[in-house]
Design an enzyme around this catalytic site. Sequence first.
Site, short mmCIF file in Angstrom:
data_model
loop_
_atom_site.label_atom_id
_atom_site.label_comp_id
_atom_site.label_asym_id
_atom_site.label_seq_id
_atom_site.Cartn_x
_atom_site.Cartn_y
_atom_site.Cartn_z
N HIS A 123 41.94 0.86 8.03
CA HIS A 123 42.11 2.29 7.74
C HIS A 123 41.01 3.12 8.39
CE1 HIS A 123 38.97 1.08 5.08
NE2 HIS A 123 38.90 2.21 4.42
N ASP A 143 36.77 11.10 7.13
CA ASP A 143 36.25 10.90 8.49
C ASP A 143 37.04 9.88 9.30
OD1 ASP A 143 35.34 8.95 6.58
OD2 ASP A 143 33.97 8.18 8.10
N GLN A 144 38.04 9.26 8.71
CA GLN A 144 38.67 8.09 9.32
C GLN A 144 39.36 8.40 10.65
OE1 GLN A 144 41.08 6.59 6.09
NE2 GLN A 144 39.28 6.31 4.78
N GLU A 203 31.67 -2.91 9.95
CA GLU A 203 31.78 -4.36 9.76
C GLU A 203 32.57 -4.99 10.90
OE1 GLU A 203 33.43 -4.75 5.86
OE2 GLU A 203 31.67 -3.83 4.92
N HIS A 254 30.27 4.99 -0.86
CA HIS A 254 28.93 5.57 -0.91
C HIS A 254 27.92 4.55 -1.45
CE1 HIS A 254 30.26 9.90 -0.43
NE2 HIS A 254 31.41 9.26 -0.63
N ASN A 305 32.51 2.04 6.63
CA ASN A 305 32.00 0.72 6.27
C ASN A 305 32.81 -0.37 6.96
OD1 ASN A 305 29.94 1.65 4.61
ND2 ASN A 305 31.19 1.61 2.78
N SER A 306 34.14 -0.27 6.89
CA SER A 306 35.00 -1.28 7.52
C SER A 306 34.87 -1.25 9.04
CB SER A 306 36.45 -1.06 7.11
OG SER A 306 36.65 -1.38 5.75
N GLN A 340 35.10 -9.37 2.71
CA GLN A 340 35.54 -8.93 4.02
C GLN A 340 34.58 -9.33 5.14
OE1 GLN A 340 37.91 -5.34 4.81
NE2 GLN A 340 36.05 -4.47 5.67
#
Length: 509
Positions: A382, A406-407, A390, A16, A386-387, A367
Site C-alpha cells: 500500500h 503520503d502513500q 522495509e 507513528h 514504513n513498508s 514483515q
Amino acid sequence: SAMVHVVIVSFPAPGHINPTLQFAKVLLQRGIQITFGTTVQAQAYIASSTTTDGISFATVSDGFDSEADVNNSEPHYPRRYERYGSASLAELIRSLTASGHPVDCVAFNFLLPWAARVAHEHGIPSALIWPQPVSVLALYYHYLFTCPESFADLSKEIQLPCLPPLVTEDLPSFFLPGNTHPHAIPMLREMFDNIHENKCGWAFTNSFDALEEDVIASLREHKINATGIGPLIPSLTPKTIKQAVKEAGKKEEIACNGAHEKPAISNDQNAASEEKKPEPSEQDNKPKKSELVEWLDAKPAGSVVYVSFGSIADVKSLQIDELAAGLMGIDHPFVWVIRPPADYPGFPAGFEDVVEKRGMVVRWCAQVEVLNHPAVGGFVTHSGWNSTLEGLVSGKPMVCVPQWSDQATNAKIVSHKWKTGLRGRKNDKGVIEREEFKRCVGLLMGEESGKEMRENAAKYKELAKLAIQEGGSSDLNIKAFIEALQPQPAVAAAPPPPPVEEHKERTME
C-alpha cells in the site's frame, strides 16, 4: 551520556509508534535514558508486540484513559489529543524533574506540534521525528510556504525542486477536495512554524542521506535542517491498537495456512502447561521457525510474491475478491497478509485450492523477516512509508497500490525516481482489478522487465546498510544529536598571570 534524558512522545497509531519506538531503542543502546510517552491504549499495543527493556513508559493522556476502544483516526482526535496531551506532557516534565530525572530533550512525531510548544515553555529543546520520506516533508513545505500557487489548479502538472513531476493522483490525500482530515494541514503549518521560530531544534527523518540527498539539501536552503537518522526499521508486529487492547493477557498464533485463524491461548493455560514440562534441552532453547518461514524455506530464491496492505488499511471486500482472483491468475507462489472485514462472505471459489498448492494466507506476520527471506522476490504494498522503507532495506522491488495520506507520493518516488517498483492503476471505485494486478506482478517478477527494478533495489539495500553502520551518515547524525545534549563541562577560570618582575638594566661602568 548516561546523564542525558530524552522524553519521546508518539501519536498513538502504529505507523507513528513504530519508527519512534525504534529511535528510542537506538538512543537507549547509546546510553541515553528514555521515557516514552503515549496513550494508555498505545502502551498496551507496545507491550503486546515488542520487547522494551530499559525504556520507561509514561501516559500522555488523550482523555480516554479508561476506555479500550478509541478511534484515533477520527478527524477531530488530534485536536482532542492536543487539548489533553499538552497538560499531561507538562505535568510529566514537572514530575520527572521533581523526582531527580530532569528532561534534556523532548522528541515528538507528526501531528504533535504542541509537544514542541510545551518543551519550549519549560526551557527544554525539542526534536521532530518525521515518519515519512524527506520528499513528502518538502512537498508539504512548498505547498504551505514557497509556492502555494502551484497547487491552485490540481489538473495541471506540478514541478517542485528535486521531485518528479506530480499530478493529482501523486499528491497526499490531505491536498485533495475529498480530504476527511482537515486538521492535518494546520498542524503541519504549526510544525514548520515551530522550526522557523527555533522552538524545535532538530527535524529528524526516517530516511538516510544517500536516498534523498538532493531533497535534504534543497530544504536546508529554506532553513529546514532535515536530518536522516534511518532507516528506523520497526520491530513491532502489525497489529492494530484495538486488537492489542482486546488481546491483553492473551497469546495469538502468528501464521495460519489457508483462510483459517488458529484460536488464541490464554496466559493461564500457558502457565499451567509450562508447569508440567521438563527442563528444556539445548535443542529446545534454539529459536523455532514459524510455519510461514518453514514454508518459505522450501521455495526457490526470488520466486515468492508477498502481498500486504499494512496494519490499518481498510481493504474493501471487492478489493479482496480482485486480489484473490489476481493471485489465482499468476504462476508464482505467494504470501498474502489479509484481515477480511467481519461481513466478508468468503474467498472466491477455487481460491483455497490454489492456496493449498502454492500459497500462504495469514492475518499478520513478522514483515521484516519475510521481506528479508531469499525466497521473496517481490512486494505488493500500500506504500505506507514504513513498508516502503522495509522493502528498500530488504532489496525487494515493489508494486505500489497507494490508499491515502503520503502513500501516493511514496509510490511516485518509488516508480519514477528510485525506480525500484511500479504503480498499479486503480479503477474509478479505487480498486486494483485482477488483470492489472497480474500485469504488474508479471512486470515485477519478469526476468527482463524486472531487471532494472531489482538492480536498483539491491543498490539501495546496500546504501541503507552503510548509513547505519559505524561512521555512516545516520550514525554520525545521531552521534551529533547526543553530543549536543551532553552537559558541557564548566570552563575553569584562568589563573591570574604571574607578577611581572621589574627589569633592571645593568649599568656599564
